[in-house]
Design a protein around this motif. Structure first.
Motif, PDB file in Angstrom:
ATOM      1  N   ASP A  23      11.765 -25.896 -11.110  1.00 39.07           N
ATOM      2  CA  ASP A  23      12.334 -26.763 -10.073  1.00 39.07           C
ATOM      3  C   ASP A  23      13.841 -26.979 -10.238  1.00 39.07           C
ATOM      4  O   ASP A  23      14.389 -27.931  -9.707  1.00 39.07           O
ATOM      5  CB  ASP A  23      11.597 -28.102 -10.047  1.00 39.07           C
ATOM      6  N   CYS A  24      14.505 -26.075 -10.986  1.00 36.62           N
ATOM      7  CA  CYS A  24      15.960 -26.204 -11.165  1.00 36.62           C
ATOM      8  C   CYS A  24      16.679 -25.550  -9.993  1.00 36.62           C
ATOM      9  O   CYS A  24      16.488 -24.356  -9.728  1.00 36.62           O
ATOM     10  CB  CYS A  24      16.394 -25.552 -12.476  1.00 36.62           C
ATOM     11  N   PRO A  25      17.545 -26.279  -9.288  1.00 39.11           N
ATOM     12  CA  PRO A  25      18.225 -25.699  -8.117  1.00 39.11           C
ATOM     13  C   PRO A  25      19.201 -24.579  -8.464  1.00 39.11           C
ATOM     14  O   PRO A  25      19.602 -23.823  -7.569  1.00 39.11           O
ATOM     15  CB  PRO A  25      18.959 -26.896  -7.502  1.00 39.11           C
ATOM     16  N   PHE A  26      19.601 -24.473  -9.752  1.00 47.50           N
ATOM     17  CA  PHE A  26      20.556 -23.439 -10.143  1.00 47.50           C
ATOM     18  C   PHE A  26      19.885 -22.227 -10.765  1.00 47.50           C
ATOM     19  O   PHE A  26      20.559 -21.259 -11.139  1.00 47.50           O
ATOM     20  CB  PHE A  26      21.600 -24.000 -11.106  1.00 47.50           C
ATOM     21  N   CYS A  27      18.563 -22.241 -10.926  1.00 46.25           N
ATOM     22  CA  CYS A  27      17.885 -21.085 -11.495  1.00 46.25           C
ATOM     23  C   CYS A  27      17.644 -20.014 -10.421  1.00 46.25           C
ATOM     24  O   CYS A  27      17.491 -20.330  -9.239  1.00 46.25           O
ATOM     25  CB  CYS A  27      16.556 -21.516 -12.128  1.00 46.25           C
ATOM     26  N   PRO A  28      17.630 -18.736 -10.825  1.00 44.56           N
ATOM     27  CA  PRO A  28      17.405 -17.652  -9.864  1.00 44.56           C
ATOM     28  C   PRO A  28      16.068 -17.831  -9.146  1.00 44.56           C
ATOM     29  O   PRO A  28      15.082 -18.235  -9.765  1.00 44.56           O
ATOM     30  CB  PRO A  28      17.385 -16.392 -10.741  1.00 44.56           C
ATOM     31  N   ASP A  52      20.613 -17.750 -16.759  1.00 43.33           N
ATOM     32  CA  ASP A  52      19.774 -18.293 -17.831  1.00 43.33           C
ATOM     33  C   ASP A  52      19.963 -19.805 -17.928  1.00 43.33           C
ATOM     34  O   ASP A  52      21.061 -20.284 -18.209  1.00 43.33           O
ATOM     35  CB  ASP A  52      20.144 -17.614 -19.159  1.00 43.33           C
ATOM     36  N   HIS A  53      18.872 -20.553 -17.742  1.00 41.08           N
ATOM     37  CA  HIS A  53      18.921 -22.011 -17.685  1.00 41.08           C
ATOM     38  C   HIS A  53      19.439 -22.630 -18.987  1.00 41.08           C
ATOM     39  O   HIS A  53      19.950 -23.753 -18.975  1.00 41.08           O
ATOM     40  CB  HIS A  53      17.509 -22.542 -17.378  1.00 41.08           C
ATOM     41  N   SER A  54      19.285 -21.935 -20.096  1.00 37.97           N
ATOM     42  CA  SER A  54      19.646 -22.516 -21.390  1.00 37.97           C
ATOM     43  C   SER A  54      20.851 -21.851 -22.044  1.00 37.97           C
ATOM     44  O   SER A  54      21.177 -22.142 -23.193  1.00 37.97           O
ATOM     45  CB  SER A  54      18.444 -22.454 -22.345  1.00 37.97           C
ATOM     46  N   ALA A  82      20.922 -30.017 -15.642  1.00 40.54           N
ATOM     47  CA  ALA A  82      21.003 -29.447 -16.987  1.00 40.54           C
ATOM     48  C   ALA A  82      21.487 -28.000 -16.983  1.00 40.54           C
ATOM     49  O   ALA A  82      22.120 -27.552 -17.938  1.00 40.54           O
ATOM     50  CB  ALA A  82      19.635 -29.532 -17.660  1.00 40.54           C
ATOM     51  N   HIS A  83      21.200 -27.255 -15.935  1.00 41.01           N
ATOM     52  CA  HIS A  83      21.573 -25.838 -15.896  1.00 41.01           C
ATOM     53  C   HIS A  83      23.101 -25.725 -16.070  1.00 41.01           C
ATOM     54  O   HIS A  83      23.857 -26.339 -15.316  1.00 41.01           O
ATOM     55  CB  HIS A  83      21.123 -25.223 -14.574  1.00 41.01           C
ATOM     56  N   PRO A  84      23.549 -24.937 -17.065  1.00 44.56           N
ATOM     57  CA  PRO A  84      24.989 -24.921 -17.370  1.00 44.56           C
ATOM     58  C   PRO A  84      25.848 -24.525 -16.169  1.00 44.56           C
ATOM     59  O   PRO A  84      25.598 -23.505 -15.520  1.00 44.56           O
ATOM     60  CB  PRO A  84      25.086 -23.872 -18.484  1.00 44.56           C
TER      61      PRO A  84
HETATM   62 ZN   LIG Z   1      18.181 -23.684 -14.178  1.00 49.49          ZN
END
Ligand SMILES: [Zn+2]
Length: 318
Positions: free
Chosen positions: A39-44, A100-102, A150-152
């Motif tokens: 559910d991260c808006p910045f993840c692919p 990459d989320h991390s 959180a996504h950098p």
């Molecule tokens: Zn993310």
């Protein structure tokens, strides 16, 4: 014992009060988290959860996966938008560092961090060309530093006016009739504050650091303006900044921090030497600072620099 120091660049007064420092420095490396968060808006795969993208590096169509660095408007902008009042027009963009989320700034490889800084410079160029008075590039890492996702990611803001702090530093630079940023590096290095001094980049804990582990990064020929930085200097500053935040992670754990570019205004060619600050958020502005504007730093900058140098040497040896 407490000691009063004056910052020649910003004009800030700082009370160095190391007797108050008690922060332990026993930190295990934080393992990386998941690469993908549903559910991260910045993840692919979630590109449609952001406003339509402005640009990207890498492959793929807009608002689809395949990007390496992706620039989108901030959904909750500080400036700009259709309803902006007088003086509040501008642009507020998010620069997602990678898919990459991390993989945060400390974990980017050379190519990744160089590309991030290249994109930041490109966005600054776009906003300067659009006629904005000042462009601010920054990274907020961690909640205590103001990051809400959180996504950098980095951020670029373009505003219609030159901020008072920038005006003041430009004034100090002009009045000195010399390069006070280079002089601050030289002075701090002579007092044990150098973290990186490899000829192509500088990183140093300033002698009048206002907070624990505050570190400045620049390059000998960075120039006055971030948007005009030569390629080689930009890449060197990018790598040095990554090395500093990686060292901070080894010394302080996953502490929140801000990376803040201190740039000249967009217009004019006044003498200046841009640099960036890495400011770990390990202390809290308390009543004395709010009342006086005098900062209290509990960690001597030469001690901070020594720990960061050791952390960098340790990472190189690993
Ligand atoms: Zn993310």
């Amino acid at each position: 014992m407490p000691e009063l120091r004056d910052d020649p660049v910003t004009g800030r007064r700082v009370l160095l009060a190391p007797g108050r420092a008690a922060r332990p420095h026993t930190v295990a490396a934080t393992p990386p988290g998941p690469s993908l968060v549903e559910d991260c808006p910045f993840c692919p795969g979630n590109e449609h959860d952001t406003p339509p993208e402005r640009c990207r590096t890498g492959a793929g169509d807009p608002d689809t996966p395949g990007w390496r660095v992706r620039v989108v408007p901030n959904l909750y902008p500080i400036v700009g938008g259709a309803d902006a009042g007088p003086g509040a027009h501008g642009a507020h963009e998010v620069v997602v560092m990678g898919p990459d989320h991390s993989c945060d700034l400390a974990r980017l490889d050379d190519a990744g961090v160089e590309e991030l800084f290249w994109v930041l410079r490109e966005r600054a160029r776009v906003h300067v060309a659009a006629g904005f008075a000042h462009v601010q590039a920054l990274v907020n890492h961690g909640r205590a530093a103001g990051a809400s996702i959180a996504h950098p990611h980095a951020q670029v803001l373009a505003i219609e006016f030159v901020p008072p702090l920038v005006r003041e530093v430009m004034g100090r630079f002009a009045a000195a009739a010399s390069d006070i940023v280079a002089a601050d590096f030289d002075t701090s290095r002579a007092k044990g504050g150098a973290v990186i001094a490899d000829g192509s980049s500088w990183a140093w804990c300033p002698w009048a650091a206002a907070s624990p582990y505050e570190t400045r990064v620049s390059a000998p020929d960075a120039g006055a303006r971030f948007d005009l930085t030569p390629d080689g200097s930009l890449a060197a500053v990018a790598r040095a900044t990554r090395d500093v935040v990686a060292a901070l992670a080894r010394v302080l754990g996953d502490a929140a921090y801000n990376v803040v570019v201190h740039d000249a205004p967009a217009a004019g060619d006044a003498p200046y030497h841009w640099y960036l600050s890495v400011v770990p958020r390990v202390s809290i502005l308390a009543g004395f600072e709010l009342g006086t504007g005098v900062m209290v730093n509990t960690v001597p900058p030469d001690d901070a620099a020594e720990r960061l140098r050791q952390a960098i040497a340790g990472a190189d040896a690993a």
